[in-house]
Design a protein around this motif. Structure first.
Motif, PDB file in Angstrom:
ATOM      1  N   PRO A  44      31.177   5.814  16.491  1.00  0.00           N
ATOM      2  CA  PRO A  44      30.306   5.099  15.555  1.00  0.00           C
ATOM      3  C   PRO A  44      29.348   6.064  14.856  1.00  0.00           C
ATOM      4  CG  PRO A  44      30.341   3.986  17.678  1.00  0.00           C
ATOM      5  CD  PRO A  44      31.076   5.277  17.850  1.00  0.00           C
ATOM      6  N   GLY A  45      29.128   5.833  13.593  1.00  0.00           N
ATOM      7  CA  GLY A  45      28.225   6.679  12.816  1.00  0.00           C
ATOM      8  C   GLY A  45      28.887   7.893  12.206  1.00  0.00           C
ATOM      9  N   GLN A  46      30.110   8.213  12.618  1.00  0.00           N
ATOM     10  CA  GLN A  46      30.826   9.343  12.025  1.00  0.00           C
ATOM     11  C   GLN A  46      31.704   8.829  10.893  1.00  0.00           C
ATOM     12  OE1 GLN A  46      33.031  11.134  15.246  1.00  0.00           O
ATOM     13  NE2 GLN A  46      31.370  12.552  15.711  1.00  0.00           N
ATOM     14  N   ALA A  47      31.752   9.574   9.828  1.00  0.00           N
ATOM     15  CA  ALA A  47      32.573   9.172   8.680  1.00  0.00           C
ATOM     16  C   ALA A  47      34.021   9.657   8.826  1.00  0.00           C
ATOM     17  CB  ALA A  47      31.971   9.717   7.390  1.00  0.00           C
ATOM     18  N   ARG A  48      34.202  10.790   9.486  1.00  0.00           N
ATOM     19  CA  ARG A  48      35.539  11.400   9.568  1.00  0.00           C
ATOM     20  C   ARG A  48      36.295  10.930  10.799  1.00  0.00           C
ATOM     21  NH1 ARG A  48      36.092  17.054   6.963  1.00  0.00           N
ATOM     22  NH2 ARG A  48      38.115  16.570   7.803  1.00  0.00           N
ATOM     23  N   TRP A  49      37.587  10.744  10.607  1.00  0.00           N
ATOM     24  CA  TRP A  49      38.490  10.409  11.697  1.00  0.00           C
ATOM     25  C   TRP A  49      39.120  11.690  12.216  1.00  0.00           C
ATOM     26  CZ3 TRP A  49      39.471   5.520  13.594  1.00  0.00           C
ATOM     27  CH2 TRP A  49      38.937   4.455  12.856  1.00  0.00           C
ATOM     28  N   MET A  50      39.387  11.742  13.518  1.00  0.00           N
ATOM     29  CA  MET A  50      40.124  12.858  14.111  1.00  0.00           C
ATOM     30  C   MET A  50      41.560  12.398  14.329  1.00  0.00           C
ATOM     31  SD  MET A  50      37.636  14.688  16.906  1.00  0.00           S
ATOM     32  CE  MET A  50      37.111  13.223  17.764  1.00  0.00           C
ATOM     33  N   ASP A 105      31.520   3.839  28.728  1.00  0.00           N
ATOM     34  CA  ASP A 105      30.934   5.007  28.067  1.00  0.00           C
ATOM     35  C   ASP A 105      30.438   4.722  26.660  1.00  0.00           C
ATOM     36  OD1 ASP A 105      31.534   6.482  30.338  1.00  0.00           O
ATOM     37  OD2 ASP A 105      33.510   7.027  29.581  1.00  0.00           O
ATOM     38  N   GLY A 106      30.761   3.559  26.104  1.00  0.00           N
ATOM     39  CA  GLY A 106      30.293   3.219  24.768  1.00  0.00           C
ATOM     40  C   GLY A 106      31.400   2.698  23.876  1.00  0.00           C
ATOM     41  N   THR A 107      31.064   2.596  22.614  1.00  0.00           N
ATOM     42  CA  THR A 107      31.973   2.057  21.606  1.00  0.00           C
ATOM     43  C   THR A 107      32.607   3.195  20.819  1.00  0.00           C
ATOM     44  OG1 THR A 107      30.589   0.097  21.410  1.00  0.00           O
ATOM     45  CG2 THR A 107      32.088   0.513  19.603  1.00  0.00           C
ATOM     46  N   PHE A 108      33.849   2.974  20.383  1.00  0.00           N
ATOM     47  CA  PHE A 108      34.549   3.935  19.535  1.00  0.00           C
ATOM     48  C   PHE A 108      35.604   3.171  18.750  1.00  0.00           C
ATOM     49  CE2 PHE A 108      36.529   3.833  23.668  1.00  0.00           C
ATOM     50  CZ  PHE A 108      37.881   3.705  23.389  1.00  0.00           C
ATOM     51  N   TYR A 109      36.204   3.844  17.790  1.00  0.00           N
ATOM     52  CA  TYR A 109      37.209   3.230  16.926  1.00  0.00           C
ATOM     53  C   TYR A 109      38.523   3.993  17.031  1.00  0.00           C
ATOM     54  CZ  TYR A 109      33.137   1.014  14.882  1.00  0.00           C
ATOM     55  OH  TYR A 109      31.991   0.290  14.706  1.00  0.00           O
ATOM     56  N   LEU A 110      39.616   3.239  16.992  1.00  0.00           N
ATOM     57  CA  LEU A 110      40.948   3.806  16.919  1.00  0.00           C
ATOM     58  C   LEU A 110      41.619   3.249  15.670  1.00  0.00           C
ATOM     59  CD1 LEU A 110      42.134   3.367  20.631  1.00  0.00           C
ATOM     60  CD2 LEU A 110      41.262   5.448  19.558  1.00  0.00           C
ATOM     61  N   ALA A 111      42.400   4.065  15.000  1.00  0.00           N
ATOM     62  CA  ALA A 111      43.193   3.610  13.856  1.00  0.00           C
ATOM     63  C   ALA A 111      44.652   3.892  14.169  1.00  0.00           C
ATOM     64  CB  ALA A 111      42.771   4.333  12.578  1.00  0.00           C
ATOM     65  N   MET A 112      45.499   2.888  13.928  1.00  0.00           N
ATOM     66  CA  MET A 112      46.917   3.021  14.254  1.00  0.00           C
ATOM     67  C   MET A 112      47.733   2.133  13.338  1.00  0.00           C
ATOM     68  SD  MET A 112      46.753   0.908  17.838  1.00  0.00           S
ATOM     69  CE  MET A 112      45.244   1.701  18.337  1.00  0.00           C
TER      70      MET A 112
END
Length: 135
Positions: A44-50, A105-112
């Motif tokens: 969250p808060g990051q614009a770039r995806w890894m 550990d918190g929230t995060f995003y996945l794209a698939m």
């Protein structure tokens, strides 16, 4: 003096070639593993995806960065400790899902891909129910 520079340059080129071979082998190995799928990660808060590769392992999801030389996962989440908060189509990209996930550990995003999302949800639903232990 010129011979030393030539030898150093040759050694550097050899090392670079070996690193590229290893990098290619690693990507091929990860991409061909059973249960692997393309999966991007973002906090969250990051614009770039890894860019990365997700692999369903026994009781967990391992996520590997594409641009890395490490054989170990960058993230590993237990199957039963995962919660999907929201799933939605990725704006402006057809056939891609953005999944908001939550763990201890918190929230995060996945794209698939949408097809991989169906498998991801089925994998999560197949997790054994949470059981509370008292010992």
């Amino acid at each position: 003096m010129g011979e030393i520079i030539s030898m150093v340059l040759l050694a550097l080129m050899l090392l670079l070639g070996l690193a590229l071979l290893y990098f290619g082998w690693r990507l091929r190995f990860l991409g061909r593993s059973d249960g692997s799928f393309e999966c991007a990660f973002r906090k969250p808060g990051q614009a770039r995806w890894m860019a990365g590769i997700g692999i369903y392992a026994e009781g967990r999801l391992d996520w590997f960065r594409v641009i890395s030389l490490s054989l170990g996962p960058y993230h590993s989440w237990p199957q039963g400790a995962f919660e999907v908060v929201d799933s939605r189509p990725r704006p402006g990209v057809r056939g891609l899902m953005e999944v908001e996930c939550s763990t201890e550990d918190g929230t995060f995003y996945l794209a698939m891909r949408a097809a991989d999302h169906i498998g991801f949800v089925a994998w999560l639903e197949a997790a054994p129910p949470h059981s509370q232990t008292f010992f």
